[in-house]
Design an enzyme around this catalytic site. Structure first.
Site, PDB file in Angstrom:
ATOM      1  N   GLY A  24       0.836  -1.261   0.032  1.00 14.07           N
ATOM      2  CA  GLY A  24      -0.155   0.046  -0.293  1.00 14.07           C
ATOM      3  C   GLY A  24       0.811   1.398   0.094  1.00 14.07           C
ATOM      4  O   GLY A  24       0.317   2.297  -0.077  1.00 14.07           O
ATOM      5  N   ASP A  26       3.088   4.533  -1.145  1.00 16.26           N
ATOM      6  CA  ASP A  26       3.175   5.223  -2.455  1.00 16.26           C
ATOM      7  C   ASP A  26       4.022   6.554  -2.096  1.00 16.26           C
ATOM      8  O   ASP A  26       4.699   6.751  -0.887  1.00 16.26           O
ATOM      9  CB  ASP A  26       2.199   5.500  -3.055  1.00 16.26           C
ATOM     10  N   TYR A  33      -3.537  -0.072   6.173  1.00 14.06           N
ATOM     11  CA  TYR A  33      -4.944  -0.123   5.323  1.00 14.06           C
ATOM     12  C   TYR A  33      -6.020  -0.468   6.355  1.00 14.06           C
ATOM     13  O   TYR A  33      -5.772  -1.530   7.075  1.00 14.06           O
ATOM     14  CB  TYR A  33      -4.802  -1.181   4.309  1.00 14.06           C
ATOM     15  N   LYS A 219       3.958   2.476  -8.665  1.00 20.18           N
ATOM     16  CA  LYS A 219       4.023   4.020  -7.814  1.00 20.18           C
ATOM     17  C   LYS A 219       5.309   4.720  -8.380  1.00 20.18           C
ATOM     18  O   LYS A 219       6.362   3.894  -8.453  1.00 20.18           O
ATOM     19  CB  LYS A 219       3.902   3.709  -6.298  1.00 20.18           C
ATOM     20  N   ASP A 247       1.729   5.929 -10.799  1.00 18.67           N
ATOM     21  CA  ASP A 247       0.651   6.562  -9.864  1.00 18.67           C
ATOM     22  C   ASP A 247       1.500   7.424  -8.882  1.00 18.67           C
ATOM     23  O   ASP A 247       2.261   6.790  -8.377  1.00 18.67           O
ATOM     24  CB  ASP A 247      -0.296   5.563  -9.127  1.00 18.67           C
ATOM     25  N   GLU A 273      -1.416   8.953 -12.554  1.00 21.60           N
ATOM     26  CA  GLU A 273      -2.507   9.068 -11.917  1.00 21.60           C
ATOM     27  C   GLU A 273      -2.321   9.951 -10.710  1.00 21.60           C
ATOM     28  O   GLU A 273      -1.390   9.891 -10.246  1.00 21.60           O
ATOM     29  CB  GLU A 273      -2.887   7.674 -11.269  1.00 21.60           C
ATOM     30  N   ASP A 325     -14.472   6.112  -6.971  1.00 19.27           N
ATOM     31  CA  ASP A 325     -14.159   5.267  -5.914  1.00 19.27           C
ATOM     32  C   ASP A 325     -15.318   4.814  -5.121  1.00 19.27           C
ATOM     33  O   ASP A 325     -16.149   5.899  -4.833  1.00 19.27           O
ATOM     34  CB  ASP A 325     -13.276   5.876  -4.744  1.00 19.27           C
ATOM     35  N   HIS A 352     -10.977   2.955  -9.092  1.00 22.28           N
ATOM     36  CA  HIS A 352     -10.033   2.722  -7.965  1.00 22.28           C
ATOM     37  C   HIS A 352     -10.366   1.457  -7.258  1.00 22.28           C
ATOM     38  O   HIS A 352     -11.456   1.329  -6.777  1.00 22.28           O
ATOM     39  CB  HIS A 352      -9.916   3.802  -7.020  1.00 22.28           C
ATOM     40  N   GLY A 354      -7.587  -0.316  -5.042  1.00 18.97           N
ATOM     41  CA  GLY A 354      -6.124  -0.493  -4.680  1.00 18.97           C
ATOM     42  C   GLY A 354      -6.350  -0.555  -2.969  1.00 18.97           C
ATOM     43  O   GLY A 354      -5.328  -0.396  -2.266  1.00 18.97           O
ATOM     44  N   GLU A 383      -9.025  -1.802 -11.365  1.00 15.76           N
ATOM     45  CA  GLU A 383      -7.859  -2.083 -10.644  1.00 15.76           C
ATOM     46  C   GLU A 383      -8.029  -3.429  -9.815  1.00 15.76           C
ATOM     47  O   GLU A 383      -9.237  -3.647  -9.174  1.00 15.76           O
ATOM     48  CB  GLU A 383      -7.640  -0.626  -9.636  1.00 15.76           C
TER      49      GLU A 383
END
Length: 448
Positions: A24, A26, A33, A219, A247, A273, A325, A352, A354, A383
């Site tokens: 997760g 970036d 998460y 990313k 992204d 992105e 989203d 989205h 992720g 995704e």
């Protein structure tokens, strides 16, 4: 016996310690998460589940906000809710006191999404259908009846929406059969986290290829030398005949985004992105003007908070890929008008997916979009991220790079009993262990 009334609204604060292994991660976040996990009980055994994706400490705030919606939902008859779903949505989204701290955006809207995701879960279960099938079987009149068109009629009216949906009735059965047989195109995000070292990166992309993926995302935005090195590693593995998306997760100023991406053009990114602040519509337009001639699309939307912002992004040509989203927007009631506006403006929708439960949600909206609205798969991909899939009873399934149409009645991804026991914060077994031995993730440093 069919359920008739909502009797309880319960919320659990669920957090996964993803910051420990970099999943997760970036250019702007190394998150744990998390999700606010809503349970709507009825006067029968039928229960609706809904969640909204968040990160770490912020999850406590969203979870509390979801509890505030008890006053709107508990005791309400399902016939009254579903009989005029658009009005009920407006009532909840625009309460005259709660909207003061965020009219259709922010914490309140995230919480609203979890509650309405659970309501749609109930509605689909009552029909005995997966959510996508419930939507596909609805008439155009039934579909527009769940939408609040206020604030968007200068781009899309109810009458225009009806006309669009009616036109797409032709060939609908054939498109549905195609998706059931072949699945919906997907790309994997589970390979390219910024926190992965080179060995993790190589292993992940090789695994993605072995699973049949031909579309990948990475990313970017740490530093340009690292990005160039990582891009070369990835292209050496997947070649140049496969799609590669990038992204930046809001890392750059507008000109920085342009300058940075010009140094990565040789790696042929299909899109960049979230290149800048997600609220900066004109900034995205400037970036698109510079990068589109180089073959790089601008994608955004996972942090776009409502249909009104999407209306402006679409009207100004500030995005070429619309990334709805399913938890940032107010559930299906608000996803539908954005999908319709995007179709009118001929912009592909690529949701989205992720985060916690997001790809499980997105599969339903993708199928609805193709079968009922766009009828087009060109440049449309959803995704997929599987690093939390083992924690769901009904995880998204991808075969040969395509998402399989779910068959289980309902909408929401349901967490396993073990996942709840282990990861509910702060009393879950995993968190109790971290607190006991002092090895808790660095982003969660205190027991609230």
């Amino acid at each position: 016996m069919a359920p008739t009334v909502i009797t309880q609204l319960n919320v659990k604060d669920i957090r996964f310690p993803t910051s420990l292994d970099g999943s997760g991660s970036d250019a702007s976040h190394r998150p744990d998460y998390s999700c606010a996990y809503v349970e709507l009980k009825t006067d029968t055994e039928l229960t609706g589940y809904g969640l909204t994706f968040t990160s770490g400490r912020g999850n406590e705030i969203v979870s509390y906000a979801a509890k505030v919606f008890r006053r709107f939902v508990v005791g309400q008859k399902l016939a009254d809710i579903f009989g005029d779903f658009a009005s009920f949505y407006r009532k909840c989204a625009n309460d005259d006191q709660m909207r003061w701290i965020g009219p259709e955006k922010g914490v309140i809207h995230l919480a609203l999404s979890a509650v309405f995701n659970a309501l749609w879960d109930i509605k689909a279960k009552m029909a005995g259908k997966p959510l996508w099938k419930l939507l596909v079987d609805m008439t155009p009149e039934e579909i527009v009846s769940v939408v609040d068109f206020r604030y968007i009629t200068d781009l899309l009216t109810k009458e225009e929406a009806l006309e669009m949906l009616r036109k797409m009735q032709d060939g609908k059965k054939e498109r549905e059969a195609e998706i059931v047989a072949n699945g919906y195109p997907a790309y994997t995000m589970s390979c390219g986290w910024l926190g992965y070292d080179d060995d993790q990166l190589k292993k992940a992309f090789k695994s993605g290829l072995a699973q049949g993926f031909t579309r990948f995302k990475m990313k970017v935005g740490g530093n340009i030398e690292d990005d160039q090195r990582r891009c070369k590693i990835i292209r050496d593995i997947i070649g140049y005949d496969k799609l590669l998306m990038m992204d930046a997760n809001q890392k750059w100023d507008v000109q920085d985004a342009v300058d940075w991406m010009k140094q990565l053009t040789s790696f042929k990114p299909f899109w960049i992105e979230e290149p800048t602040n997600p609220d900066d519509i004109l900034g995205h337009k400037k970036i698109a003007k510079e990068l589109n001639p180089l073959g790089i699309n601008v994608a955004t939307g996972e942090q776009c908070q409502n249909r009104i912002m999407f209306k402006q992004f679409l009207e100004f040509g500030a995005l070429q890929i619309c990334q709805i989203d399913c938890c940032r927007l107010g559930s299906i009631n608000e996803l539908i008008p954005v999908i319709l506006m995007a179709a009118k403006m001929k912009v592909p929708v690529c949701p989205h997916g992720g985060g916690v439960g997001l790809s499980e949600y997105a599969r339903h909206t993708c199928i609805f979009d193709y079968v009922c609205v766009s009828g087009d798969l060109e440049n449309r991909i959803m995704e997929y991220a599987d690093h939390l899939s083992p924690h769901f009873e009904n995880p998204n399934v991808v075969r040969n790079g395509n998402c399989v149409a779910p068959v289980t009645p309902g909408y929401s991804p349901i967490l396993t009993k073990t996942a709840v026991e282990n990861f509910e914060y702060p009393e879950g077994k995993t968190w109790e262990k971290y607190f006991a031995d002092g090895t808790f993730p660095p982003v969660t440093t205190e027991r609230w």
